[in-house]
Motif scaffolding. Structure first.
Motif, PDB file in Angstrom:
ATOM      1  N   LEU A 213       0.837  -1.315   0.280  1.00 59.97           N
ATOM      2  CA  LEU A 213       0.167   0.159   0.203  1.00 59.97           C
ATOM      3  C   LEU A 213       0.858   1.228  -0.183  1.00 59.97           C
ATOM      4  CD1 LEU A 213      -2.732   1.311   0.163  1.00 59.97           C
ATOM      5  CD2 LEU A 213      -2.868   1.173   2.613  1.00 59.97           C
ATOM      6  N   VAL A 214       2.073   1.103   0.967  1.00 63.41           N
ATOM      7  CA  VAL A 214       2.886   2.448   1.035  1.00 63.41           C
ATOM      8  C   VAL A 214       3.511   2.587  -0.511  1.00 63.41           C
ATOM      9  CG1 VAL A 214       5.035   3.374   1.756  1.00 63.41           C
ATOM     10  CG2 VAL A 214       3.261   2.349   3.316  1.00 63.41           C
ATOM     11  N   LEU A 215       4.160   1.729  -1.159  1.00 55.33           N
ATOM     12  CA  LEU A 215       4.800   1.843  -2.291  1.00 55.33           C
ATOM     13  C   LEU A 215       3.783   1.888  -3.372  1.00 55.33           C
ATOM     14  CD1 LEU A 215       7.338  -1.041  -2.007  1.00 55.33           C
ATOM     15  CD2 LEU A 215       7.809   1.217  -1.921  1.00 55.33           C
ATOM     16  N   GLY A 216       2.515   1.556  -3.496  1.00 51.62           N
ATOM     17  CA  GLY A 216       1.385   1.653  -4.129  1.00 51.62           C
ATOM     18  C   GLY A 216       1.061   3.038  -4.343  1.00 51.62           C
ATOM     19  N   LEU A 217       0.862   3.667  -3.134  1.00 52.70           N
ATOM     20  CA  LEU A 217       0.537   5.115  -3.049  1.00 52.70           C
ATOM     21  C   LEU A 217       1.547   6.117  -3.590  1.00 52.70           C
ATOM     22  CD1 LEU A 217      -1.106   5.126   0.415  1.00 52.70           C
ATOM     23  CD2 LEU A 217      -2.325   5.652  -1.909  1.00 52.70           C
ATOM     24  N   LEU A 218       2.849   5.797  -3.374  1.00 57.68           N
ATOM     25  CA  LEU A 218       3.932   6.647  -3.594  1.00 57.68           C
ATOM     26  C   LEU A 218       4.189   6.390  -5.096  1.00 57.68           C
ATOM     27  CD1 LEU A 218       6.479   6.039  -0.884  1.00 57.68           C
ATOM     28  CD2 LEU A 218       5.161   8.022  -1.417  1.00 57.68           C
ATOM     29  N   THR A 219       4.044   5.258  -6.077  1.00 62.96           N
ATOM     30  CA  THR A 219       4.249   5.155  -7.385  1.00 62.96           C
ATOM     31  C   THR A 219       2.803   5.551  -8.268  1.00 62.96           C
ATOM     32  OG1 THR A 219       3.967   2.958  -6.922  1.00 62.96           O
ATOM     33  CG2 THR A 219       5.999   3.658  -6.889  1.00 62.96           C
ATOM     34  N   ASP A 220       1.798   5.622  -7.534  1.00 63.42           N
ATOM     35  CA  ASP A 220       0.581   5.722  -8.069  1.00 63.42           C
ATOM     36  C   ASP A 220       0.696   6.801  -9.309  1.00 63.42           C
ATOM     37  OD1 ASP A 220      -1.810   5.696  -9.146  1.00 63.42           O
ATOM     38  OD2 ASP A 220      -3.061   5.837  -7.212  1.00 63.42           O
ATOM     39  N   PRO A 221       0.410   6.696 -10.574  1.00 64.90           N
ATOM     40  CA  PRO A 221       0.217   7.623 -11.604  1.00 64.90           C
ATOM     41  C   PRO A 221      -0.546   8.855 -11.093  1.00 64.90           C
ATOM     42  CG  PRO A 221       0.399   5.613 -12.728  1.00 64.90           C
ATOM     43  CD  PRO A 221       0.006   5.277 -11.275  1.00 64.90           C
ATOM     44  N   ALA A 222      -1.368   8.604 -10.385  1.00 65.03           N
ATOM     45  CA  ALA A 222      -2.682   9.657 -10.086  1.00 65.03           C
ATOM     46  C   ALA A 222      -2.327  10.465  -8.756  1.00 65.03           C
ATOM     47  CB  ALA A 222      -4.000   9.023  -9.820  1.00 65.03           C
ATOM     48  N   ARG A 223      -0.901  10.297  -8.302  1.00 59.64           N
ATOM     49  CA  ARG A 223      -0.503  10.894  -7.186  1.00 59.64           C
ATOM     50  C   ARG A 223      -0.268  12.258  -7.416  1.00 59.64           C
ATOM     51  NH1 ARG A 223       1.638  10.619  -2.254  1.00 59.64           N
ATOM     52  NH2 ARG A 223       3.334  12.001  -1.949  1.00 59.64           N
ATOM     53  N   THR A 224      -0.576  13.233  -6.502  1.00 65.14           N
ATOM     54  CA  THR A 224      -0.177  14.763  -6.813  1.00 65.14           C
ATOM     55  C   THR A 224       0.532  15.290  -5.524  1.00 65.14           C
ATOM     56  OG1 THR A 224      -2.286  15.274  -5.440  1.00 65.14           O
ATOM     57  CG2 THR A 224      -2.638  14.938  -7.724  1.00 65.14           C
ATOM     58  N   ASP A 225       1.000  16.401  -5.689  1.00 66.57           N
ATOM     59  CA  ASP A 225       1.879  16.980  -4.956  1.00 66.57           C
ATOM     60  C   ASP A 225       1.344  17.243  -3.612  1.00 66.57           C
ATOM     61  OD1 ASP A 225       3.877  17.008  -6.701  1.00 66.57           O
ATOM     62  OD2 ASP A 225       3.581  19.264  -7.267  1.00 66.57           O
ATOM     63  N   ALA A 226      -0.133  17.366  -3.521  1.00 69.62           N
ATOM     64  CA  ALA A 226      -0.773  17.496  -2.298  1.00 69.62           C
ATOM     65  C   ALA A 226      -1.182  16.265  -1.543  1.00 69.62           C
ATOM     66  CB  ALA A 226      -2.043  18.026  -2.581  1.00 69.62           C
ATOM     67  N   ASP A 227      -0.838  15.050  -1.897  1.00 70.62           N
ATOM     68  CA  ASP A 227      -1.127  13.828  -1.401  1.00 70.62           C
ATOM     69  C   ASP A 227      -0.257  13.678  -0.442  1.00 70.62           C
ATOM     70  OD1 ASP A 227      -3.257  13.246  -3.147  1.00 70.62           O
ATOM     71  OD2 ASP A 227      -2.049  12.045  -4.555  1.00 70.62           O
ATOM     72  N   PRO A 228      -0.725  13.050   0.945  1.00 67.85           N
ATOM     73  CA  PRO A 228       0.270  13.023   2.054  1.00 67.85           C
ATOM     74  C   PRO A 228       1.395  11.741   1.716  1.00 67.85           C
ATOM     75  CG  PRO A 228      -1.757  12.025   2.325  1.00 67.85           C
ATOM     76  CD  PRO A 228      -1.978  12.824   1.266  1.00 67.85           C
ATOM     77  N   VAL A 229       2.392  11.775   2.263  1.00 71.33           N
ATOM     78  CA  VAL A 229       3.458  10.873   2.247  1.00 71.33           C
ATOM     79  C   VAL A 229       3.220   9.800   3.121  1.00 71.33           C
ATOM     80  CG1 VAL A 229       5.837  10.489   2.273  1.00 71.33           C
ATOM     81  CG2 VAL A 229       5.246  12.415   1.473  1.00 71.33           C
ATOM     82  N   PRO A 230       2.934   8.510   2.595  1.00 70.90           N
ATOM     83  CA  PRO A 230       2.630   7.417   3.753  1.00 70.90           C
ATOM     84  C   PRO A 230       4.075   6.872   4.150  1.00 70.90           C
ATOM     85  CG  PRO A 230       2.941   6.444   1.400  1.00 70.90           C
ATOM     86  CD  PRO A 230       2.844   8.174   1.283  1.00 70.90           C
ATOM     87  N   VAL A 231       4.028   6.998   5.648  1.00 64.24           N
ATOM     88  CA  VAL A 231       5.254   6.558   6.512  1.00 64.24           C
ATOM     89  C   VAL A 231       4.714   5.402   7.382  1.00 64.24           C
ATOM     90  CG1 VAL A 231       7.176   7.078   8.056  1.00 64.24           C
ATOM     91  CG2 VAL A 231       6.248   8.814   6.393  1.00 64.24           C
ATOM     92  N   ARG A 232       5.408   4.227   7.053  1.00 61.76           N
ATOM     93  CA  ARG A 232       5.066   3.006   8.032  1.00 61.76           C
ATOM     94  C   ARG A 232       5.925   3.149   9.286  1.00 61.76           C
ATOM     95  NH1 ARG A 232       7.031  -2.236   8.435  1.00 61.76           N
ATOM     96  NH2 ARG A 232       8.810  -1.859   6.936  1.00 61.76           N
ATOM     97  N   ILE A 233       5.274   3.085  10.428  1.00 65.03           N
ATOM     98  CA  ILE A 233       5.843   3.157  11.710  1.00 65.03           C
ATOM     99  C   ILE A 233       5.376   2.054  12.460  1.00 65.03           C
ATOM    100  CG2 ILE A 233       6.321   4.611  13.556  1.00 65.03           C
ATOM    101  CD1 ILE A 233       5.612   6.953  11.734  1.00 65.03           C
ATOM    102  N   SER A 234       6.364   1.245  13.491  1.00 67.12           N
ATOM    103  CA  SER A 234       6.141   0.300  14.233  1.00 67.12           C
ATOM    104  C   SER A 234       5.276   0.919  15.551  1.00 67.12           C
ATOM    105  CB  SER A 234       7.182  -0.518  14.667  1.00 67.12           C
ATOM    106  OG  SER A 234       6.885  -1.633  15.738  1.00 67.12           O
ATOM    107  N   LEU A 235       4.379   0.451  15.935  1.00 68.96           N
ATOM    108  CA  LEU A 235       3.698   0.946  17.213  1.00 68.96           C
ATOM    109  C   LEU A 235       4.303   0.367  18.634  1.00 68.96           C
ATOM    110  CD1 LEU A 235      -0.172   0.768  16.137  1.00 68.96           C
ATOM    111  CD2 LEU A 235       1.086   2.735  16.845  1.00 68.96           C
ATOM    112  N   ALA A 236       5.326  -0.457  18.524  1.00 67.38           N
ATOM    113  CA  ALA A 236       5.457  -1.308  19.599  1.00 67.38           C
ATOM    114  C   ALA A 236       6.175  -0.410  20.849  1.00 67.38           C
ATOM    115  CB  ALA A 236       6.684  -2.337  19.247  1.00 67.38           C
ATOM    116  N   ASP A 237       6.845   0.571  20.285  1.00 68.83           N
ATOM    117  CA  ASP A 237       7.490   1.412  21.386  1.00 68.83           C
ATOM    118  C   ASP A 237       6.810   2.959  21.660  1.00 68.83           C
ATOM    119  OD1 ASP A 237       9.790  -0.301  21.435  1.00 68.83           O
ATOM    120  OD2 ASP A 237      10.602   0.586  19.750  1.00 68.83           O
ATOM    121  N   TRP A 238       5.744   2.994  21.131  1.00 63.48           N
ATOM    122  CA  TRP A 238       4.994   4.359  21.540  1.00 63.48           C
ATOM    123  C   TRP A 238       4.705   4.350  22.916  1.00 63.48           C
ATOM    124  CZ3 TRP A 238      -0.509   5.612  19.203  1.00 63.48           C
ATOM    125  CH2 TRP A 238      -0.942   7.025  19.562  1.00 63.48           C
ATOM    126  N   ASN A 239       5.119   5.498  23.427  1.00 66.28           N
ATOM    127  CA  ASN A 239       4.615   5.933  24.793  1.00 66.28           C
ATOM    128  C   ASN A 239       3.290   6.616  24.545  1.00 66.28           C
ATOM    129  OD1 ASN A 239       4.331   6.814  27.286  1.00 66.28           O
ATOM    130  ND2 ASN A 239       6.035   8.244  27.453  1.00 66.28           N
TER     131      ASN A 239
END
Length: 670
Positions: free
Chosen positions: A152-178
């Motif tokens: 999903l992350v790579l698909g959103l970043l390489t989607d031909p329909a992506r625009t400059d206004a689209d947010p950047v997907p960043v995958r983050i592990s939740l294990a260490d969230w305080n």
């Protein structure tokens, strides 16, 4: 906010100006300065102005940063990092299963536009149809949740329909969230830490998060808590509350979340779940999908016919339930495609799987043979570590993660492993190592220079340095590692300016040290001058080291060993600089060789203990854990990563799968 910042800068400027003028007047009166020193005295009051100019430049640079440009830089970094991660997870040949998933409607507060089902190959289009863009991905352990999130992350970043206004997907592990930290604060810190080496400053990360230019793809809600923790007390509950309060101008802000199905159902039973979201669940692997995967991974598909026949004959039987995830199928092919190095014949027969009585027995069979098979199939150095050694060492590390509190950990960060050898034991060993180092170097210096009881000042600074080193060595906490970032000299104009300024400061301090020491080589005033010069020299050296060193988060991806190595280099560089400065001053009366020896006797212990706490503590830890872990632990972990037993996440190693980590923790012996 702006007034407070301006007022704070003005106050600092005023204080520095007063102190600088007073220092200049005192130096001119006490030292009867010569021409060289007079120049230094004249330049001293200009330091506050330089600070104010730097402050203005920094604020202008922060305020003038283009969020669109930073978002593009971040997108390129995420695309490169996640492409490597997906290749590592899919393994040799990249044989992929087009996973299917189904939409599960919750009792209330569902997103709209979610289709009844979809596949891995079309997950990007599926997600773009969901409104608001909030998706929860659930599935069984090993079902492919992380792989789907990566696609999903790579698909959103390489989607031909992506625009400059689209947010950047960043995958983050939740294990260490305080979860005591607000979501925006935690996201800002995570983005800055992971991508600072790509030019994403803390201010840039804060701007991107504040303007919702980041799409959080939060992986592993189930990893935030132990299974034995009561549901109302789980950190996951607080995390979901933060996510439900995460809003943008249109309402609920976009989020993608992954979690094991059982854990998410436990939370949802208490009406704790992500609101305004579409929940999808990854389907188990079908016999047809397993058949295609097994035969495509095998050089002799006929060997798998008994297994394939059993899957078709009993789609809900023991074997089918044991091989219904991509992770288990990968285990099965790795184990049963292993070849004897002498005869090149298969070591294990896939038909043996058909005789196993339960899914638990199948799991133990596969995991028990997986590690030896992965070791023997190592792509570069299959014989560097034996399967038995590898098993015991990884089991030690898995056991350490299982003992972390409040929940079992997942990250193997080199400079954070030292507690597994005993907190008190490592701290005592660290302090004793400091005393031994100081004793050896101090004895050498005294033998070359000699010591006179009538000059106690000669021993005052070494004694203070020794005391500081011992105190720092015994601390319960250590600072984050520093890394050398000389490469940025070629890519950052502002960084070059800071480095040049640091070098000029260091040269100025050394020249001032020589001038003052020559003028006041003896007597009480000379003693004071020596102390001032040495203090300035240490400060100048520290400035140079800081100019060339950066925080841990500047480390590039794919080598978690670098922070520890560079931290030691930074400590030694500081120690040599301090030793040279002190030796230059002291050598005027004791001779250059004797002065330099004395200086190094001071600097070499103080540098590693003042500037290299993480690297030094790591070395002490390896000495204390010598019988349990290899001396070159970093090299061993990277070798295990190449073997496919571990994966890399930022500056941490992680086990390839949570099931492998948990199995090793409960099976310490091969």
């Amino acid at each position: 906010m702006g007034r407070a910042r301006t007022g704070r800068a003005a106050l600092i400027y005023l204080v520095l100006q007063v102190v600088a003028v007073a220092l200049a007047l005192w130096m001119s009166k006490q030292f009867q300065v010569a021409r060289l020193s007079a120049t230094a005295v004249t330049l001293t009051p200009t330091l506050p102005g330089a600070y104010l100019a730097w402050l203005a430049y920094r604020d202008d640079r922060r305020e003038g940063a283009d969020p669109n440009a930073k978002a593009e830089v971040l997108a390129a970094a995420v695309r490169a990092e996640e492409t490597r991660q997906r290749a590592q997870l899919t393994g040799d040949g990249a044989h992929r299963i087009d996973l299917a998933f189904r939409y599960h409607r919750e009792p209330a507060n569902n997103a709209t536009g979610a289709a009844a089902g979809g596949r891995l190959s079309t997950v990007t289009d599926y997600y773009r149809g969901v409104r608001p863009a909030r998706l929860v991905v659930t599935g069984a352990p090993g079902a492919g949740k992380t792989v789907l999130a990566l696609d999903l992350v790579l698909g959103l970043l390489t989607d031909p329909a992506r625009t400059d206004a689209d947010p950047v997907p960043v995958r983050i592990s939740l294990a260490d969230w305080n979860t005591e930290l607000p979501l925006a604060t935690w996201l800002t810190d995570q983005v800055h830490r992971r991508f600072r080496d790509r030019g994403i400053s803390a201010a840039d990360a804060a701007t991107l998060v504040e303007r919702h230019r980041i799409l959080p793809v939060l992986d592993g809600l189930d990893e935030m808590d132990a299974d034995t923790t009561a549901v109302p007390r789980r950190r996951a509950v607080a995390a979901l509350r933060h996510l439900n309060a995460y809003q943008d101008a249109g309402g609920s802000a976009p989020v993608v979340l992954t979690c094991r199905t059982a854990q998410y159902r436990q939370l949802a039973a208490l009406d704790v779940r992500m609101r305004e979201a579409a929940r999808i669940e990854i389907d188990p692997i079908t016999p047809a999908q397993a058949d295609a995967y097994l035969t495509s991974r095998s050089t002799d598909p006929t060997r798998w016919q008994p297994v394939v026949a059993a899957l078709y004959a009993a789609p809900t039987g023991t074997l089918a339930r044991s091989l219904d995830t991509p992770w288990r199928l990968n285990l099965a092919t790795t184990v049963h495609e292993e070849r004897d190095p002498d005869t090149l014949l298969p070591v294990h027969d896939p038909a043996d799987l058909c005789a196993l009585a339960s899914p638990g027995v199948v799991r133990d069979h596969l995991l028990g043979h997986y590690l030896p098979a992965a070791v023997r199939r190592h792509p570069t150095r299959p014989g560097r570590h034996s399967p038995e050694q590898t098993h015991r060492r990884l089991a030690e590390l898995a056991g350490h993660l299982a003992r972390t509190t409040p929940t079992p950990g997942t990250d193997l960060v080199l400079h954070e492993l030292w507690p597994m050898a005993g907190r008190l034991r490592v701290r005592v060993a660290d302090a004793l190592a400091a005393l031994l180092t100081i004793a050896i170097l101090g004895t050498l210096a005294l033998a070359l220079v000699g010591f006179s009881a009538s000059e106690p000042s000669d021993a005052a600074i070494p004694a203070l340095g020794a005391l500081a080193a011992v105190v720092l060595a015994a601390r319960a906490t250590i600072p984050e590692p520093k890394i050398m970032r000389l490469h940025r000299l070629y890519v950052s104009g502002s960084y070059r300016v800071r480095v040049i300024a640091g070098v000029l400061t260091g040269v100025f301090v050394i020249v001032l040290a020589v001038a003052v020491a020559i003028r006041f080589a003896g007597g009480f005033v000379g003693t004071i001058a020596e102390g001032v010069v040495i203090a300035l020299g240490v400060g100048g050296t520290a400035g140079l080291v800081v100019a060339f060193a950066g925080p841990l988060t500047d480390a590039p991806p794919n080598d978690p060993r670098r922070p520890v190595r560079d931290d030691l280099v930074v400590g030694l560089a500081f120690g040599v600089g301090v030793g040279f400065t002190y030796g230059l001053v002291f050598g005027i009366t004791a001779g250059f060789v004797g002065g330099l020896t004395t200086g190094l006797a001071i600097g070499l212990p103080v540098g590693p203990y003042l500037f290299a706490g993480a690297g030094r503590r790591y070395l002490v830890f390896l000495c204390c854990a010598r019988r349990r872990l290899p001396w070159r632990l970093g090299a061993f972990l990277h070798w295990s990563y190449d073997a496919g037993l571990l994966r890399i996440s930022g500056t941490a190693y992680q086990f390839r799968h949570r099931e492998l980590q948990e199995w090793l923790a409960t099976h310490p012996d091969p």
